[in-house]
Write a protein that holds these residues in place. Sequence first.
Motif, PDB file in Angstrom:
ATOM      1  N   GLU A 120       0.858  -1.190   0.000  1.00  0.00           N
ATOM      2  CA  GLU A 120       0.000   0.000   0.000  1.00  0.00           C
ATOM      3  C   GLU A 120       0.895   1.241   0.000  1.00  0.00           C
ATOM      4  OE1 GLU A 120      -3.216   0.178  -0.330  1.00  0.00           O
ATOM      5  OE2 GLU A 120      -3.884  -1.853   0.142  1.00  0.00           O
ATOM      6  N   SER A 121       0.322   2.365  -0.397  1.00  0.00           N
ATOM      7  CA  SER A 121       1.090   3.611  -0.472  1.00  0.00           C
ATOM      8  C   SER A 121       0.422   4.694   0.363  1.00  0.00           C
ATOM      9  CB  SER A 121       1.182   4.065  -1.930  1.00  0.00           C
ATOM     10  OG  SER A 121      -0.105   4.458  -2.377  1.00  0.00           O
ATOM     11  N   GLU A 122       1.078   5.828   0.403  1.00  0.00           N
ATOM     12  CA  GLU A 122       0.534   6.987   1.099  1.00  0.00           C
ATOM     13  C   GLU A 122      -0.820   7.384   0.505  1.00  0.00           C
ATOM     14  OE1 GLU A 122       1.943  11.561   1.896  1.00  0.00           O
ATOM     15  OE2 GLU A 122       3.485  10.064   1.449  1.00  0.00           O
ATOM     16  N   LEU A 123      -0.971   7.165  -0.811  1.00  0.00           N
ATOM     17  CA  LEU A 123      -2.198   7.512  -1.526  1.00  0.00           C
ATOM     18  C   LEU A 123      -3.426   6.818  -0.931  1.00  0.00           C
ATOM     19  CD1 LEU A 123      -3.291   9.018  -4.079  1.00  0.00           C
ATOM     20  CD2 LEU A 123      -2.971   6.871  -5.298  1.00  0.00           C
ATOM     21  N   THR A 124      -3.278   5.575  -0.500  1.00  0.00           N
ATOM     22  CA  THR A 124      -4.420   4.825   0.050  1.00  0.00           C
ATOM     23  C   THR A 124      -4.592   5.058   1.546  1.00  0.00           C
ATOM     24  OG1 THR A 124      -3.087   2.853   0.514  1.00  0.00           O
ATOM     25  CG2 THR A 124      -4.153   2.971  -1.654  1.00  0.00           C
ATOM     26  N   GLY A 125      -3.626   5.720   2.161  1.00  0.00           N
ATOM     27  CA  GLY A 125      -3.694   5.934   3.598  1.00  0.00           C
ATOM     28  C   GLY A 125      -3.251   4.723   4.397  1.00  0.00           C
ATOM     29  N   LEU A 126      -2.724   3.705   3.725  1.00  0.00           N
ATOM     30  CA  LEU A 126      -2.298   2.471   4.388  1.00  0.00           C
ATOM     31  C   LEU A 126      -0.812   2.208   4.184  1.00  0.00           C
ATOM     32  CD1 LEU A 126      -5.313   0.222   3.328  1.00  0.00           C
ATOM     33  CD2 LEU A 126      -4.965   1.296   5.541  1.00  0.00           C
TER      34      LEU A 126
ATOM     35  N   VAL B 177      -1.811  -1.519   9.379  1.00  0.00           N
ATOM     36  CA  VAL B 177      -3.185  -1.976   9.564  1.00  0.00           C
ATOM     37  C   VAL B 177      -3.177  -3.486   9.380  1.00  0.00           C
ATOM     38  CG1 VAL B 177      -5.518  -1.921   8.581  1.00  0.00           C
ATOM     39  CG2 VAL B 177      -4.189   0.182   8.735  1.00  0.00           C
ATOM     40  N   ASN B 178      -3.827  -4.209  10.291  1.00  0.00           N
ATOM     41  CA  ASN B 178      -3.900  -5.664  10.195  1.00  0.00           C
ATOM     42  C   ASN B 178      -5.363  -6.071  10.110  1.00  0.00           C
ATOM     43  OD1 ASN B 178      -1.024  -6.446  10.581  1.00  0.00           O
ATOM     44  ND2 ASN B 178      -1.334  -5.333  12.478  1.00  0.00           N
TER      45      ASN B 178
ATOM     46  N   ASN C 194      -7.722  -4.426  12.860  1.00  0.00           N
ATOM     47  CA  ASN C 194      -6.849  -3.788  13.851  1.00  0.00           C
ATOM     48  C   ASN C 194      -6.135  -2.592  13.241  1.00  0.00           C
ATOM     49  OD1 ASN C 194      -7.205  -5.691  16.065  1.00  0.00           O
ATOM     50  ND2 ASN C 194      -6.199  -7.148  14.710  1.00  0.00           N
ATOM     51  N   THR C 195      -6.303  -1.430  13.857  1.00  0.00           N
ATOM     52  CA  THR C 195      -5.642  -0.207  13.411  1.00  0.00           C
ATOM     53  C   THR C 195      -4.782   0.316  14.564  1.00  0.00           C
ATOM     54  OG1 THR C 195      -7.257   1.392  14.237  1.00  0.00           O
ATOM     55  CG2 THR C 195      -7.756   0.347  12.111  1.00  0.00           C
ATOM     56  N   PRO C 196      -3.934   1.295  14.293  1.00  0.00           N
ATOM     57  CA  PRO C 196      -3.153   1.879  15.389  1.00  0.00           C
ATOM     58  C   PRO C 196      -4.048   2.524  16.467  1.00  0.00           C
ATOM     59  CG  PRO C 196      -2.206   2.503  13.283  1.00  0.00           C
ATOM     60  CD  PRO C 196      -3.508   1.812  12.989  1.00  0.00           C
ATOM     61  N   TYR C 197      -5.325   2.764  16.137  1.00  0.00           N
ATOM     62  CA  TYR C 197      -6.244   3.439  17.050  1.00  0.00           C
ATOM     63  C   TYR C 197      -7.163   2.474  17.797  1.00  0.00           C
ATOM     64  CZ  TYR C 197      -4.576   6.908  13.815  1.00  0.00           C
ATOM     65  OH  TYR C 197      -3.766   7.675  13.027  1.00  0.00           O
TER      66      TYR C 197
END
Length: 147
Positions: A45-51, A73-74, A90-93
């Motif tokens: 994934e790239s910065e463009l997708t936010g992942l 992101v998992n 699962n996200t960092p948040y």
Amino acid sequence: MENNVIISIQGRQSFEDQEPEVIELVTEGQLAQDGEDGYTLSYQESELTGLEGTLTTFQVEPNRVTLLRVGEVNSQMVFEEGRRHLSMYNTPYGALSVGVSTRKMKAQLSDAGGSIEIDYALEIDHAVAGENLFKIDIRKKGLTIRQ
């Protein structure tokens, strides 16, 4: 055998009473045959997708596609036409319970590439979060797309 491929992804997400949101992404990835009649498609994934920092993998089997994300992101999402699957995102948040109800699914892959199309409804913590459709076209790097 693993092939370097160009992956074109078009996604559409619709929410009640809102205009659909459409994203398009073209990236490089790998396509590998997995067993006799399965394939694995993966890309970063790239910065463009936010992942950014996440590896996305599609495990394609007859009648089932599993989407795995590992990194920042998992998650795991299972798509089977006419079925509903629950998983954790699962996200960092924090973690969310995600339900995926697949209405239509078509996956046609070979060593030369192919396509995946999935139409599904998404629930987050048991509340409908939208209708989704994504189309993925895969072609070997260096081949041109026929229209």
